[in-house]
Design a protein around this motif. Structure first.
Motif, PDB file in Angstrom:
ATOM      1  N   UNK A   1       1.288   0.043  -1.014  1.00 33.94           N
ATOM      2  CA  UNK A   1       2.687  -0.340  -0.797  1.00 33.94           C
ATOM      3  C   UNK A   1       3.333  -0.921  -2.045  1.00 33.94           C
ATOM      4  N   UNK A   2       2.561  -1.130  -3.112  1.00 34.97           N
ATOM      5  CA  UNK A   2       3.129  -1.684  -4.345  1.00 34.97           C
ATOM      6  C   UNK A   2       4.090  -0.697  -4.986  1.00 34.97           C
ATOM      7  N   UNK A   3       5.195  -1.201  -5.484  1.00 33.65           N
ATOM      8  CA  UNK A   3       6.155  -0.350  -6.185  1.00 33.65           C
ATOM      9  C   UNK A   3       6.095  -0.573  -7.692  1.00 33.65           C
ATOM     10  N   UNK A   4       5.002  -1.157  -8.175  1.00 30.06           N
ATOM     11  CA  UNK A   4       4.794  -1.331  -9.606  1.00 30.06           C
ATOM     12  C   UNK A   4       3.304  -1.243  -9.892  1.00 30.06           C
ATOM     13  N   UNK A   5       2.967  -1.064 -11.154  1.00 32.20           N
ATOM     14  CA  UNK A   5       1.569  -0.993 -11.571  1.00 32.20           C
ATOM     15  C   UNK A   5       1.185  -2.336 -12.189  1.00 32.20           C
ATOM     16  N   UNK A   6       0.290  -3.080 -11.562  1.00 32.18           N
ATOM     17  CA  UNK A   6      -0.117  -4.381 -12.125  1.00 32.18           C
ATOM     18  C   UNK A   6      -0.760  -4.217 -13.496  1.00 32.18           C
ATOM     19  N   UNK A   7      -0.540  -5.215 -14.351  1.00 35.28           N
ATOM     20  CA  UNK A   7      -1.126  -5.222 -15.691  1.00 35.28           C
ATOM     21  C   UNK A   7      -1.529  -6.645 -16.059  1.00 35.28           C
ATOM     22  N   UNK A   8      -2.484  -6.759 -16.975  1.00 39.80           N
ATOM     23  CA  UNK A   8      -2.873  -8.070 -17.477  1.00 39.80           C
ATOM     24  C   UNK A   8      -1.682  -8.754 -18.132  1.00 39.80           C
ATOM     25  N   UNK A   9      -1.509 -10.029 -17.857  1.00 38.72           N
ATOM     26  CA  UNK A   9      -0.412 -10.789 -18.431  1.00 38.72           C
ATOM     27  C   UNK A   9       0.839 -10.782 -17.576  1.00 38.72           C
ATOM     28  N   UNK A  10       0.852  -9.994 -16.514  1.00 34.44           N
ATOM     29  CA  UNK A  10       2.024  -9.924 -15.636  1.00 34.44           C
ATOM     30  C   UNK A  10       2.007 -11.103 -14.667  1.00 34.44           C
ATOM     31  N   UNK A  11       3.155 -11.781 -14.568  1.00 38.03           N
ATOM     32  CA  UNK A  11       3.263 -12.905 -13.652  1.00 38.03           C
ATOM     33  C   UNK A  11       3.688 -12.403 -12.286  1.00 38.03           C
ATOM     34  N   UNK A  12       2.903 -12.763 -11.259  1.00 37.31           N
ATOM     35  CA  UNK A  12       3.159 -12.233  -9.920  1.00 37.31           C
ATOM     36  C   UNK A  12       3.145 -13.359  -8.902  1.00 37.31           C
ATOM     37  N   UNK A  13       3.743 -13.047  -7.751  1.00 40.03           N
ATOM     38  CA  UNK A  13       3.732 -13.964  -6.608  1.00 40.03           C
ATOM     39  C   UNK A  13       3.018 -13.234  -5.479  1.00 40.03           C
ATOM     40  N   UNK A  14       1.918 -13.824  -4.977  1.00 42.27           N
ATOM     41  CA  UNK A  14       1.061 -13.169  -4.004  1.00 42.27           C
ATOM     42  C   UNK A  14       1.008 -13.974  -2.708  1.00 42.27           C
ATOM     43  N   UNK A  15       0.887 -13.250  -1.617  1.00 40.23           N
ATOM     44  CA  UNK A  15       0.699 -13.863  -0.301  1.00 40.23           C
ATOM     45  C   UNK A  15      -0.596 -13.340   0.284  1.00 40.23           C
ATOM     46  N   UNK A  16      -1.469 -14.265   0.742  1.00 40.30           N
ATOM     47  CA  UNK A  16      -2.742 -13.834   1.284  1.00 40.30           C
ATOM     48  C   UNK A  16      -3.536 -14.994   1.860  1.00 40.30           C
ATOM     49  N   UNK A  17      -4.834 -14.778   2.009  1.00 38.71           N
ATOM     50  CA  UNK A  17      -5.717 -15.775   2.640  1.00 38.71           C
ATOM     51  C   UNK A  17      -6.947 -15.996   1.764  1.00 38.71           C
TER      52      UNK A  17
END
Length: 399
Positions: free
Chosen positions: A70-86
């Motif tokens: 469902x991601x609409x981008x390709x994660x990369x090292x150094x990328x700042x992200x906001x994650x929701x999980x357990x």
């Protein structure tokens, strides 16, 4: 803790790990975590493994294939992200990690970076090619608007439409224009308009807002819906300085929703003025053709027709008379030539006639058998011969 576990309590590693797991997983079952991606390791099966870190600490993270799709981008090292999980504890190794259900870019700089990456990827597929752009109808009877039903953008479009041409019908396709689920509703409304052929042109957009507010119009699902639309689409997102990926996929980009209305709704007064000009030009052309037809018809009245007929007939009569005269003269000349030839032939024949030769004093000698004697040796002494002069016959014996 001292009250729960006496000081002389001895734990096994499994027992302690199990207690820690129950404590962490029960307490941190749905949290949002912000950090920087490090040691990004996508798995061949589609799972994503990486580390989230900040200035003081780090935590292992995993995003399984079903969520990663469902991601609409390709994660990369150094990328700042906001994650929701357990939080989850992996007992065999005695470490904990966060299992991520949702991940998005954090911060405007990273948003611009991911939009640029998405733009390059979609452009490589040909979704922004100019040869795929459809012309915007010049005179649309019905326009569709995909936007928020309560937004200022819709009010502006409706006011401009009513002012420019009250005869144009407007179909409002309500959609969320920001926040979760906005991109899906926008794409669905575009598809609905196409499935039911609801209008002749679509305006897709919203009023101004922050970069995050405009993100739904740069989502891949919206870009693809616009690119595959059979109805021409005008993208009108934000203000003139704002840009979204929908602007590249649309058949035309308008700097604002109001400008989009100006583009797709023809001004009624302009239409009437244009019709008046066309009517005048049409009348002028018809009048000119009528005058030319009158001149043509006039040339076919009785007097003109007789003159024209005589002008055509007289040369033909002259040619006929000349041909008749030439024919008679030719026949007469042929008769004279034939008569002269016949007379000349008669003279030649008469001169070559045996009778004419005999009349000159010659005679013809034949033997008794009727054979013409040409030489003296042709007869013997005592032979009977017949001599034919010009007149009569003589019979003799050769001596």
């Amino acid at each position: 803790m001292a009250e729960l576990f006496p000081k002389d309590t001895v734990f096994t590693v499994s027992n302690l790990t199990s207690l820690i797991r129950d404590l962490l997983e029960g307490t941190f079952s749905n949290i949002t975590l912000e950090g920087e991606i490090s040691n990004y390791r996508p798995n061949a099966s589609g799972h994503l493994y990486f580390t989230l870190k900040d200035e003081g600490a780090q935590i292992s993270a995993v995003m399984f294939r079903g969520r990663a799709m469902s991601l609409d981008f390709v994660p990369k090292d150094g990328m700042k992200v906001k994650c929701t999980g357990s939080i989850s504890v992996y007992a065999p190794r005695g470490n904990y990690q966060i299992i991520i259900n949702k991940m998005e870019i954090a911060g405007a700089g990273n948003i611009l970076q991911i939009l640029e990456e998405r733009k390059r990827r979609l452009a490589a597929e040909g979704l922004f090619n100019s040869e795929n752009k459809k012309p915007i109808p010049r005179f649309s009877k019905r326009i569709g608007i995909v936007t928020s039903p309560t937004g200022a953008a819709l009010r502006d479009i409706l006011q401009i439409t009513k002012r420019r041409n009250p005869g144009v019908d407007v179909v409002i396709l309500p959609a969320l224009v920001q926040g979760d689920g906005a991109a899906i509703t926008i794409a669905n409304m575009i598809k609905t308009a196409n499935d039911f052929n609801m209008c002749e042109v679509l305006i897709v957009g919203r009023g101004g807002g922050s970069l995050e507010d405009l993100l739904p119009f740069s989502e891949e699902v919206v870009v693809r819906a616009i690119a595959s639309s059979k109805i021409p689409v005008v993208s009108a997102v934000g203000h003139e300085i704002d840009w979204a990926l929908s602007d590249y996929a649309a058949d035309m980009r308008a700097p604002t929703p109001s400008a989009a209305a100006e583009l797709v709704v023809p001004k009624q007064s302009d239409i009437l003025e244009g019709l008046a000009a066309y009517r005048q030009e049409f009348y002028h052309q018809i009048s000119s053709k009528v005058e030319r037809l009158k001149l043509m018809v006039k040339s076919f009245d009785v007097a003109n027709m007789e003159i024209r007929f005589r002008s055509i007939e007289q040369p033909l009569l002259n040619r006929l008379e000349n041909a008749r005269t030439a024919l008679i003269e030719g026949i007469n000349q042929k008769v004279r030539d034939t008569k002269s030839m016949v007379e000349q032939s008669v003279r030649i024949l008469e001169q070559a006639s045996p009778q004419t030769i005999l009349n000159r004093g010659y005679s013809m000698v034949r033997t008794q058998e009727g054979k013409v004697v040409r030489r003296g040796t042709d007869v013997l002494p005592g032979a009977k011969i017949e001599i034919t002069p010009a007149s009569g016959k003589i019979f003799a014996t050769v001596d």
